[in-house]
Design a protein around this motif. Structure first.
Motif, PDB file in Angstrom:
ATOM      1  N   THR A 116       0.830  -1.206   0.000  1.00  6.64           N
ATOM      2  CA  THR A 116       0.000   0.000   0.000  1.00  6.64           C
ATOM      3  C   THR A 116       0.862   1.253   0.000  1.00  6.64           C
ATOM      4  OG1 THR A 116      -1.762  -1.149   1.185  1.00  6.64           O
ATOM      5  CG2 THR A 116      -1.803   1.248   1.228  1.00  6.64           C
ATOM      6  N   VAL A 117       1.934   1.239   0.784  1.00  8.22           N
ATOM      7  CA  VAL A 117       2.828   2.391   0.814  1.00  8.22           C
ATOM      8  C   VAL A 117       3.503   2.560  -0.541  1.00  8.22           C
ATOM      9  CG1 VAL A 117       4.838   3.429   1.952  1.00  8.22           C
ATOM     10  CG2 VAL A 117       3.166   2.139   3.296  1.00  8.22           C
ATOM     11  N   VAL A 118       3.791   1.444  -1.197  1.00  3.21           N
ATOM     12  CA  VAL A 118       4.422   1.514  -2.518  1.00  3.21           C
ATOM     13  C   VAL A 118       3.517   2.250  -3.508  1.00  3.21           C
ATOM     14  CG1 VAL A 118       5.199   0.164  -4.502  1.00  3.21           C
ATOM     15  CG2 VAL A 118       5.840  -0.536  -2.196  1.00  3.21           C
ATOM     16  N   TRP A 119       2.249   1.845  -3.589  1.00  3.08           N
ATOM     17  CA  TRP A 119       1.398   2.487  -4.602  1.00  3.08           C
ATOM     18  C   TRP A 119       1.009   3.897  -4.190  1.00  3.08           C
ATOM     19  CZ3 TRP A 119      -3.249   4.759  -4.310  1.00  3.08           C
ATOM     20  CH2 TRP A 119      -4.159   4.367  -3.311  1.00  3.08           C
ATOM     21  N   ARG A 120       0.806   4.132  -2.876  1.00  3.68           N
ATOM     22  CA  ARG A 120       0.442   5.486  -2.457  1.00  3.68           C
ATOM     23  C   ARG A 120       1.591   6.463  -2.673  1.00  3.68           C
ATOM     24  NH1 ARG A 120      -3.175   5.390   3.099  1.00  3.68           N
ATOM     25  NH2 ARG A 120      -5.130   4.698   2.143  1.00  3.68           N
ATOM     26  N   SER A 121       2.818   5.961  -2.618  1.00  4.41           N
ATOM     27  CA  SER A 121       3.972   6.848  -2.816  1.00  4.41           C
ATOM     28  C   SER A 121       4.379   6.940  -4.278  1.00  4.41           C
ATOM     29  CB  SER A 121       5.159   6.348  -1.988  1.00  4.41           C
ATOM     30  OG  SER A 121       5.617   5.086  -2.452  1.00  4.41           O
ATOM     31  N   THR A 122       3.664   6.256  -5.166  1.00  6.88           N
ATOM     32  CA  THR A 122       4.060   6.275  -6.576  1.00  6.88           C
ATOM     33  C   THR A 122       4.065   7.682  -7.174  1.00  6.88           C
ATOM     34  OG1 THR A 122       3.298   4.005  -6.911  1.00  6.88           O
ATOM     35  CG2 THR A 122       3.531   5.378  -8.869  1.00  6.88           C
ATOM     36  N   PRO A 123       3.059   8.542  -6.931  1.00 11.98           N
ATOM     37  CA  PRO A 123       3.149   9.901  -7.469  1.00 11.98           C
ATOM     38  C   PRO A 123       4.398  10.645  -6.996  1.00 11.98           C
ATOM     39  CG  PRO A 123       0.903   9.443  -6.770  1.00 11.98           C
ATOM     40  CD  PRO A 123       1.740   8.308  -6.288  1.00 11.98           C
ATOM     41  N   ASP A 124       4.797  10.405  -5.754  1.00 13.32           N
ATOM     42  CA  ASP A 124       6.009  11.041  -5.232  1.00 13.32           C
ATOM     43  C   ASP A 124       7.242  10.446  -5.902  1.00 13.32           C
ATOM     44  OD1 ASP A 124       4.378  12.344  -3.100  1.00 13.32           O
ATOM     45  OD2 ASP A 124       4.197  10.279  -2.404  1.00 13.32           O
ATOM     46  N   ARG A 125       7.206   9.122  -6.119  1.00  7.44           N
ATOM     47  CA  ARG A 125       8.344   8.448  -6.763  1.00  7.44           C
ATOM     48  C   ARG A 125       8.515   8.911  -8.199  1.00  7.44           C
ATOM     49  NH1 ARG A 125       8.252   2.741  -8.574  1.00  7.44           N
ATOM     50  NH2 ARG A 125       6.295   2.618  -7.431  1.00  7.44           N
TER      51      ARG A 125
END
Length: 932
Positions: free
Chosen positions: A741-750
């Protein structure tokens, strides 16, 4: 009169002065028996009651009494009885909870509501001239009272309340400043001895310096020992003409000599008073112990035919004359706790049991149960049941600590092994809800060990006869062994999940087959970030009939299953039932369903509803966990101040409850907020503390959030390569250290970090992953984030425009405006860029996202805007708690309603509003509503 004590007096005077000025606080006075703690409390009372310009503080007093240490809320009732008339001023839930705890209304089982209500009641009692609470012998307070008072003591800063807590021994008092009270120095001890000798031997008597020094050395300067020893010495010994006795009489030994010198009737009065304080009960019990009849008149005369010198009335008079007890109204009070110890030493165990047996016939309810327990030398179901009933009454009022103690003793006295194991399980649950995880784990381990010996346990050979209910015939009406074993396993798993190894929780909980067990195991696996376990548990949940929980568990598993094709349908079906949900835990599952659909905004809204339900319905002990998700939700909405305030509240509650993993969660959330604000040192400290819990406990979700905080710190401060590296590491972290979940939620930041770091290929790969994850997302915010990412990865300006039209969350909308403005400026369109950059800067400033505001301002200057950066928005001057209260009031909530939601007193709410108005340049709630 006090001798010496300059530093102690100064500390007490300062505490009272601060409380009188509206800034309350608490102080622990810790020292050995007889060192003068009670005298310092009396000094504080006289100082507080001393009228200054017609004003005097209200003083409330209570003291722990050893015989009442197991009676839930006994001390709280003693302290608050004079101010119960103020209960109606409290918010409804708090009023009802406190009234229930004091036996004035139906009980409430939420200890947090009781504690918040106590804080509110103390705040009301402090009006208009302040309040002084004096609590002696804290080590003997019942646990329910101690929990509520310490909760309040840690939160008095904005109340006009001073609290002094005197404690003997090593009992920990967390979160309250402490002053160690030691013995008197030689000069002060000499003054005390001189005064005492003048009283006992006349003004001509004196104490030789060498004797004074010897007495001080032997007593450690303890005032009680010095006074009582001096009273026992001859004039010659004090003057140094005769040797001092060896050993020196003092303390328990001294009182033991006094007790031994009394008549039998007086000793029996003292024995009864050491176990009960009610005067009538003491006299009746001592009569029975002495073989006489209770007096039919006023209770102080001896009955006809009794030995005039041997009745309870004369015994009481003798004990009072000896200075060992005093009668205060209808209560018998010992001069000092060491007298009680001396009485018990004289009585011995057999006579103590006899006294308990007599008292059990004179009192009822909880007191009777504990007297019976003190008499029992072998298992006795009648006594065990009485204790279990007492525990039930304590638990119903939120006194979980006292309930745990009663249930543990009840289990010891339970003859039937199955029922004994059940009571140990109940004791473990009560101890956990009381915030005593170590005690809870001990009781549960005992229950587990006992259950393994029961007929019908999975390890049993299987030749045990069963009745028609499936229970072993020897166990009567208790639950089946399988049910008991399942409950023990579930509790073990929950304990591990809240305070231990989350991966171990998965293993324990995953052994069950009920839907509730599978849901718990899936929750634990989600904390770990164990995708394989989540998928497997989701498959197993399909064996159960369709419904909200079944579809949520199965749907989450299907979303992570490479071969799953109905995850979206299952989660949509679960979300369609949100109108049926009533419990906070159910809303958290709905929150998870929305999150796995890629709809972070809906997830945040559902987390907020979980928090509201948790606060108002009183899910005892679980509020810290719910607040983890509420804080995250507020952060996702861009409400950084509110997120921080909720995380700070959750952190304090989690620490008090002993929920170690919840502590890590709140620290991680605080780290993210600090990162977005650009508070580098604070962010790194919170992240390090969170990781120190999450990594060894294998809580991958919280470890990933802490790592995310450090990545966002780098991104906000323009360290793009470092941020890119951190985001990549989040995607590769395995179970226990990362989370999908943290991976996909942070995707815009990544994506943003990858583009800024010059790695467009990584950005495109991240966008492809986000497209797969959010394929079923339908909310405008999720579509806005995807459009922004596509624009950054090489898409046209129209994608930025689309994102700006769709955004509903202010922080993410401002980030899109900033990124679009940067593109426009760098492609030689500064005029178009300025409007977007200006809007971004204003939003960042309003939200307190300082590094992002600086970045937007820098871009504006580069785009040709030369005006100085405007002053920060007025809201930025508010503390997180002030902003949180302001928003609730602006939405129409009364001070009582705000207090009920935030576990504050109404007066604390008013105090914060008093500070909010001038900061915002307004004077009323109406203006506040217009502003916000």
């Amino acid at each position: 009169m006090l001798y010496g004590r300059v530093s102690e007096t100064s500390a007490i005077t300062g505490l009272l002065a601060s409380a009188a000025a509206g800034e309350g606080g608490a102080l622990v006075l810790r020292g050995e028996a007889g060192v003068g703690k009670s005298a310092l409390l009396s000094l504080a009372a006289s100082l507080g009651e001393a009228s200054s310009e017609g004003r005097a503080m209200r003083v409330l007093r209570a003291g722990g009494v050893e015989p009442e240490a197991d009676l839930a809320f006994a001390a709280l009732h003693q302290l608050l009885r004079p101010v119960t008339g103020l209960l109606d001023a409290l918010p409804g839930p708090q009023r009802d909870a406190v009234a229930g705890a004091l036996g004035l209304a139906a009980p409430s089982s939420d200890r947090f509501l009781v504690s918040a209500g106590v804080l509110s009641l103390l705040a009301e009692a402090a009006v208009p001239d302040g309040l002084l609470c004096l609590v002696d012998d804290v080590q003997w307070l019942d646990r329910a009272s101690a929990d509520a008072l310490l909760f309040a003591a840690r939160r008095l800063r904005t109340e006009g309340v001073a609290m002094l807590l005197a404690v003997r021994g090593d009992m920990p008092v967390k979160g309250v400043p402490e002053l160690r009270v030691g013995g008197l120095d030689a000069d002060s001890a000499g003054d005390l001895l001189g005064s005492r000798v003048a009283v006992t031997l006349g003004s001509g008597a004196g104490v030789a310096p060498v004797v004074r020094d010897r007495l001080v050395a032997l007593s450690g300067g303890n005032p009680l020992v010095l006074r009582e020893t001096a009273a026992r010495l001859t004039a010659g010994q004090l003057a140094g003409r005769a040797p001092l006795p060896d050993p020196l009489p003092g303390g328990e030994q001294l009182f033991g000599d006094q007790v031994a010198g009394l008549g039998e009737a007086a000793r029996l009065v003292l024995l009864a008073a050491s176990l009960e304080s009610d005067l009538d009960v003491v006299l009746r019990a001592s009569s029975r112990l002495n073989g006489t009849l209770p007096d039919p008149g006023n209770g102080l005369r001896n009955g006809p035919g009794d030995d005039p010198g041997n009745g309870p009335g004369n015994g009481l008079v003798e004990a009072e004359a000896a200075g060992l007890v005093a009668v205060e109204g209808t209560r018998v009070r010992f001069r000092h706790p060491l007298v009680r110890s001396a009485v018990h030493a004289w009585a011995g165990s057999a006579r103590l049991r006899q006294a308990h047996a007599v008292l059990a016939g004179l009192v009822e309810g909880d007191r009777r149960a504990w007297h019976l327990a003190a008499v029992a030398l072998a298992p006795d179901e009648e006594v065990a049941a009485a204790l279990a009933a007492s525990a039930g009454r304590a638990r119903a009022r939120g006194g979980y600590g006292d309930a745990a103690t009663a249930l543990a003793r009840s289990a010891e006295l339970t003859p039937d092994p199955g029922r004994r194991a059940e009571r140990l399980v109940e004791a473990a649950t009560a101890a956990w809800l009381a915030g005593r995880p170590g005690q809870a784990e001990t009781h549960l381990a005992e229950a587990r060990e006992l259950a393994e010996t029961l007929p019908g346990h999975p390890t049993d050979p299987g030749d045990t006869p069963y009745d028609e209910t499936g229970r072993p015939a020897s166990q009567g009406g208790v639950r089946t062994v399988a049910e008991l074993v399942g409950e023990i396993a579930r509790l073990r798993g929950r304990f591990e999940l809240n305070g231990g190894d989350a991966a171990e929780a998965v293993r324990i909980l995953g052994a069950g087959d009920s839907l509730e067990a599978l849901a718990d195991a899936s929750e634990a696996a989600s904390y770990v970030g164990d995708v394989d376990a989540i998928v497997e548990l989701g498959r197993r949940a399909r064996a159960h009939p369709r419904g909200f929980l079944r579809d949520a568990v199965a749907g989450v598993g299907a979303m992570l299953d490479p071969g799953g094709d109905d995850g979206e349908e299952l989660l949509r079906a679960a979300l369609a039932r949100t109108g049926e949900l009533r419990e906070a835990a159910e809303f958290l599952w709905a929150c998870a369903a929305a999150s796995y659909l890629g709809e972070a905004d809906v997830s945040a809204e559902l987390a907020g509803r979980a928090g509201a339900v948790a606060r108002m319905s009183g899910i005892a002990g679980q509020l810290p966990v719910v607040l983890e998700f509420v804080s995250t939700a507020e952060r996702i909405r861009g409400r950084l101040a509110e997120s921080a305030a909720i995380a700070e509240e959750g952190l304090a509650l989690a620490q008090e409850a002993g929920y170690t993993n919840s502590v890590g969660a709140h620290l991680a959330n605080l780290a993210v907020v600090a990162a977005l604000r650009g508070e580098e040192e604070t962010c790194r400290r919170y992240a390090a503390e969170a990781l120190a819990i999450a990594i060894p406990h294998r809580v991958g979700l919280r470890a990933a959030v802490a790592s995310y905080a450090l990545a966002m710190l780098d991104l906000g401060l323009g360290r793009f390569e470092a941020a890119h590296a951190r985001f990549v590491s989040i995607t590769t972290a395995g179970p226990g250290a990362g989370h999908p979940t943290v991976v996909w939620r942070s995707t815009p930041d990544r994506v943003e970090a990858a583009v800024a770091a010059g790695d467009p290929e990584a950005a495109r790969e991240a966008v492809e992953g986000l497209e797969r994850w959010a394929a079923g997302a339908t909310t405008p915010e999720s579509r806005a984030l995807l459009a922004r990412c596509r624009a950054l990865a090489g898409g046209g300006d129209e994608l930025f425009e689309e994102a700006l039209r769709l955004h509903g969350e202010p922080f993410e909308g401002a980030r899109t405006a900033l990124l679009y403005g940067e593109r426009l400026r760098r492609t030689q369109r500064p005029g178009q860029a300025r409007a977007h950059l200006r809007a971004a800067r204003e939003t960042f400033q309003r939200l307190g996202a300082e590094p992002w505001a600086r970045r937007a301002h820098g871009e504006l200057r580069a785009a040709g805007e030369t005006a100085a950066r405007p002053q920060s928005d007025a809201l930025a001057a508010l503390t997180p708690q002030e902003l949180r209260i302001a928003r609730l009031v602006a939405a129409g909530a009364s001070s009582k309603e705000v207090a009920a939601q935030l576990f504050l007193s109404p007066r604390t709410v008013e105090y914060h509003l008093y500070k909010v108005y001038p900061k915002l340049g307004i004077t009323s709630r109406t203006e506040l509503a217009r502003l916000l």
